[in-house]
Design an enzyme around this catalytic site. Structure first.
Site, PDB file in Angstrom:
ATOM      1  N   GLY A   5      15.801 -14.925 -25.204  1.00  0.00           N
ATOM      2  CA  GLY A   5      17.028 -14.731 -25.960  1.00  0.00           C
ATOM      3  C   GLY A   5      17.817 -16.015 -26.015  1.00  0.00           C
ATOM      4  N   ARG A   6      18.784 -16.061 -26.919  1.00  0.00           N
ATOM      5  CA  ARG A   6      19.582 -17.270 -27.048  1.00  0.00           C
ATOM      6  C   ARG A   6      20.964 -16.914 -27.588  1.00  0.00           C
ATOM      7  NH1 ARG A   6      15.782 -16.294 -30.151  1.00  0.00           N
ATOM      8  NH2 ARG A   6      14.319 -17.276 -28.731  1.00  0.00           N
ATOM      9  N   HIS A  14      18.015  -6.047 -37.024  1.00  0.00           N
ATOM     10  CA  HIS A  14      16.589  -6.259 -36.822  1.00  0.00           C
ATOM     11  C   HIS A  14      16.328  -7.732 -37.077  1.00  0.00           C
ATOM     12  CE1 HIS A  14      12.148  -5.492 -38.094  1.00  0.00           C
ATOM     13  NE2 HIS A  14      12.252  -5.945 -36.854  1.00  0.00           N
ATOM     14  N   ASP A  15      15.762  -8.422 -36.114  1.00  0.00           N
ATOM     15  CA  ASP A  15      15.665  -9.879 -36.209  1.00  0.00           C
ATOM     16  C   ASP A  15      14.967 -10.340 -37.481  1.00  0.00           C
ATOM     17  OD1 ASP A  15      13.138  -9.043 -35.344  1.00  0.00           O
ATOM     18  OD2 ASP A  15      13.234 -10.102 -33.425  1.00  0.00           O
ATOM     19  N   THR A  21       6.392 -13.845 -31.962  1.00  0.00           N
ATOM     20  CA  THR A  21       5.512 -12.973 -31.188  1.00  0.00           C
ATOM     21  C   THR A  21       4.707 -12.095 -32.120  1.00  0.00           C
ATOM     22  OG1 THR A  21       7.103 -12.964 -29.369  1.00  0.00           O
ATOM     23  CG2 THR A  21       5.471 -11.202 -29.392  1.00  0.00           C
TER      24      THR A  21
END
Length: 483
Positions: free
Chosen positions: A21-22, A242-243, A265
């Site tokens: 995470g960032r 949602h990324d 991923t």
């Protein structure tokens, strides 16, 4: 990464991936987005007994630390946006978390598929939600929770970014793009499919009201404001939580003759369209219709991604002697690029590659079972993985053309995979199309741009094309042509 004073970067993106995470500060001025990385932290799942879970408490602590640092760097911070991977959730009772959220790679999901398909056939399910069949879709996870009785102990369920937002603000909302990945959202009217939930024996009142990207979720609660060291409460803004939805905002597309690959991923390969495609052909091709920002549809297919490579590296690290551990990914990629002989091409979407484990052995076993000469050296395994991914990308794009009638001339690769020059070139070679790679931090960029529009840093009436012009103004891309 930025030449501006951090006090001018008044937006914070919390971007949670399946492995890390960032927290990133950002702001738009004169049509240019500038960013500063504040914090990066691992996201490591945990095996508890036989089950695989997310360490959600540790993840929230890391998010809080990152936001505290962001506020320290930018006391004028006005907005926070949160995105993450899809489908996973926390169950709550009276606001308290029940249990530890399961990881989507947990083995329980196959039972969920059986339970759902006993009541709703796959073709009807696709007609209702438009989703690609993935064993870990939320609807299947809920079915397992329901059979055990655990689901019925809860009065609400929150997807991961909505859970983080709840802990920050005390407000329960479900953001629309992520809701569309659950399998519980109607493809026809965009609301929760109450009829489907009742047929499956799932509580129909446990999912909170929906909000769209750009809408206000709430302000930091008083205790959180104090803990994070903020002078005043800060707004939490819904983004494409949602990324992939946020990442697609940052794809610098021009016109309709473009496909995108959000490469991390997972690889999400598809087109941006205006109306869903829920034909039987689309279902059999396993394409999904997920909600995008501004009412668009992300017509795409999940293809395994750099997970194959990272798991292979993890296995080699585990097996290596001290002398062998000097071999790093950069070296292996250079060796893989130098290979001239053909290598094995396998199906990266085979279910055997989904769980964690010894990926090189699984690739070898797949090849032997299918009469293909397996890769032998580590460099050959790396080349085999990248050739297989590029082949899957090319096949998926060709199928998307057939299903939509679109003609794809340019393929955009964003995310971590855009830095893998060998993967980008192989994708150009196998697809026969120009590939434009970048930006790398597409998810955080899209997150920040939605906040910037809501905050008035760009015209609040801006369309996606306008936001993508900011991307073009701010970040270079690298072109790859087919050999």
């Amino acid at each position: 990464m930025t030449t501006r004073n951090t006090t001018d970067l008044t937006l914070a993106a919390v971007d949670l991936g399946a492995t890390s995470g960032r927290v990133i500060l950002g702001g738009v001025a004169s049509g240019v987005l500038q960013m500063k990385h504040v914090a990066r932290f691992p996201n490591v799942p945990q095996h508890l007994s036989e089950d695989l879970h997310w360490n959600i408490q540790s993840l929230f602590a890391a998010v809080s630390d990152g936001l505290r640092d962001a506020i320290g760097m930018s006391p004028n911070l006005t907005s926070i946006g949160i995105d993450s991977w899809a489908v996973d959730y926390g169950l709550l009772l009276d606001g308290a978390l029940l249990g530890i959220p399961h990881h989507y790679r947990d083995g329980r999901n196959l039972r969920g598929v059986e339970l759902v398909h006993e009541r709703v056939a796959p073709d009807e399910l696709y007609a209702r939600n438009g989703l690609q069949h993935l064993d870990f879709n939320t609807v299947f996870q809920f079915a397992v929770e329901s059979e055990s009785g655990f689901l019925h102990l809860a009065d609400s369920a929150l997807l991961i970014p909505d859970l983080i937002a709840f802990w920050l603000t005390g407000q329960m909302r479900t953001e629309l793009t992520n809701a569309s990945t659950t399998g519980l959202l109607s493809i026809n009217d965009g609301g929760w499919d109450v009829v489907l939930m009742e047929r499956l024996g799932l509580p129909s009142d446990m999912l909170p009201e929906l909000v769209s990207p750009g809408e206000r979720i709430g302000e930091l609660s008083a205790p959180v404001t104090q803990r994070l060291g903020a002078a005043d409460p800060i707004q939490v803004t819904a983004v494409g939580s949602h990324d992939t939805a946020s990442a697609v905002v940052a794809v610098p597309m021009e016109g309709q003759n473009c496909a995108y690959i959000s490469s991390g991923t997972w690889s999400l390969v598809g087109l941006e369209i205006d109306e869903p495609v829920v034909t039987e052909e689309a279902r059999l091709a396993n394409f999904t219709n997920e909600g995008g920002v501004d009412g668009t549809i992300r017509f795409l297919k999940n293809v395994s991604g750099l997970w194959l490579l990272s798991e292979s590296m993890r296995q080699w690290e585990h097996d290596a002697t001290d002398a062998q551990r000097s071999s790093d990914l950069e070296t292996l990629l250079a060796e893989a690029a130098a290979i001239e002989a053909p290598v094995a091409v396998f199906d990266p979407s085979d279910n055997r590659f989904t769980p964690p484990g010894d990926m090189p052995t699984r690739i070898r076993d797949w090849c032997i079972e299918h009469g293909v000469e397996p890769p032998h050296s580590r460099a050959e395994v790396v080349r085999s993985i990248l050739e297989s991914l590029a082949g899957a990308y090319a096949e998926t794009i060709a199928t998307a053309e057939q299903l939509t009638g679109r003609i794809v001339e340019t393929v955009h690769i964003v995310g971590g995979g855009s830095q893998n020059t060998l993967l980008c070139q192989l994708t150009a070679n196998r697809s026969g199309r120009r590939v434009l790679a970048g930006p790398v931090e597409a998810t955080a960029i899209g997150n920040l741009l939605i906040q910037a529009r809501a905050a008035g840093q760009v015209d609040p009436t801006s369309r996606l094309d306008d936001l993508r012009q900011v991307v073009k103004n701010s970040f270079p891309v690298t072109a790859y042509l087919p050999d």
